[in-house]
Write an enzyme that holds these catalytic residues in place. Sequence first.
Site, mmCIF file in Angstrom:
data_model
loop_
_atom_site.group_PDB
_atom_site.id
_atom_site.type_symbol
_atom_site.label_atom_id
_atom_site.label_comp_id
_atom_site.label_asym_id
_atom_site.label_seq_id
_atom_site.Cartn_x
_atom_site.Cartn_y
_atom_site.Cartn_z
ATOM 1 N N HIS A 31 1.119 -1.504 0.021
ATOM 2 C CA HIS A 31 -0.042 0.141 -0.116
ATOM 3 C C HIS A 31 0.740 1.260 0.187
ATOM 4 O O HIS A 31 1.358 1.230 0.668
ATOM 5 C CB HIS A 31 -0.894 -0.033 1.088
ATOM 6 C CG HIS A 31 -2.222 0.877 1.492
ATOM 7 N ND1 HIS A 31 -2.781 1.287 0.177
ATOM 8 C CD2 HIS A 31 -2.017 2.378 1.922
ATOM 9 C CE1 HIS A 31 -3.754 2.030 1.058
ATOM 10 N NE2 HIS A 31 -3.091 2.695 1.872
ATOM 11 N N ASP A 33 0.716 5.165 -0.284
ATOM 12 C CA ASP A 33 0.426 6.565 0.500
ATOM 13 C C ASP A 33 1.062 7.761 -0.390
ATOM 14 O O ASP A 33 1.866 7.931 0.420
ATOM 15 C CB ASP A 33 0.060 6.600 1.759
ATOM 16 C CG ASP A 33 -0.908 5.441 2.658
ATOM 17 O OD1 ASP A 33 -1.438 5.295 2.747
ATOM 18 O OD2 ASP A 33 -0.137 5.295 3.657
ATOM 19 N N MET A 66 -4.178 10.612 -1.910
ATOM 20 C CA MET A 66 -4.578 11.385 -0.946
ATOM 21 C C MET A 66 -3.935 13.005 -1.786
ATOM 22 O O MET A 66 -2.802 13.489 -1.057
ATOM 23 C CB MET A 66 -3.810 11.627 0.128
ATOM 24 C CG MET A 66 -4.415 10.000 1.191
ATOM 25 S SD MET A 66 -3.872 9.568 2.487
ATOM 26 C CE MET A 66 -2.622 8.866 1.706
ATOM 27 N N ASP A 173 -8.589 1.118 5.918
ATOM 28 C CA ASP A 173 -6.871 1.795 6.729
ATOM 29 C C ASP A 173 -6.779 2.337 7.685
ATOM 30 O O ASP A 173 -7.635 3.164 7.871
ATOM 31 C CB ASP A 173 -6.718 2.379 4.800
ATOM 32 C CG ASP A 173 -5.419 2.824 4.695
ATOM 33 O OD1 ASP A 173 -4.354 2.704 6.025
ATOM 34 O OD2 ASP A 173 -5.151 3.597 3.086
#
Length: 234
Positions: A31, A33, A66, A173
């Site tokens: 994952h 980010d 994000m 998450d």
Amino acid sequence: MIIAPSLLAANHGQLLRDALRAERAGADWLHLDIMDGHFVPNLTFGPGVVAAIRAQTKLFLDVHLMCSKPEILLEPFAQAGASLITVHVELGDRVTPLLWKIKSLGKQAGLAINPPTNIALVEPHLKHLDLVLVMTVNPGFGGQSFIAETLPRIQRVNAWRSARRLNYRLEVDGGMDLTTAPECARAGADTIVSGTTLFSRRNLKSAIRQLRLAAHAAAAGGSTPMRHAKAPGG
Ligand code: DX5
Ligand code: ZN
């Protein structure tokens, strides 16, 4: 049950080394980010780092954007070798074209939702999604506490999936550990992102294995009680 270690909690001076460590330790996905300092008050890394990781591994790369302007980032991350790209439902009207763009780049498409955002906003997009990411903390930083009020939202996304016979993955998450991941798995989550809980352990392999076993047992109807299910008299 998919366990996706989050590199946010890895050593940022050794991201590639820690990505390969996670792969050797049995991670199903990685994952990643991506924070832009605007959509969330933190910055991480860009497509160059993702490309460097892609060059060394065949792992499924789960890229969580994000970012306020994913429009300018989809192509770079697709070219860098992302397997799946997730954007946030908080982007409103821009979500539909973003999802189409991700698909047109030949990548799987995910949609994330923050804890305070109305969960109904995800519903119109479901049939186009490969993954729904229910955030279980407010995004921006690792090491935060799980927000238990997100459990009914996970149940809702799971119920939509069964009712419509869809097969998107249901990812959680933030704040995942041996207590909270099973709670989420019982609510329907099948993809667990974990940063701090995994990378704080010296033995990453056993940490991943324990998390997977605990989540899997709970999903299969194991004995982990739901946080709010109080025993009679308790
Ligand atoms: C939070 C990120 C998460 C983060 C989770 O903004 O989206 O992926 O790495 O970290 P932990 O597992 O430490 O809560
Ligand atoms: Zn994330």
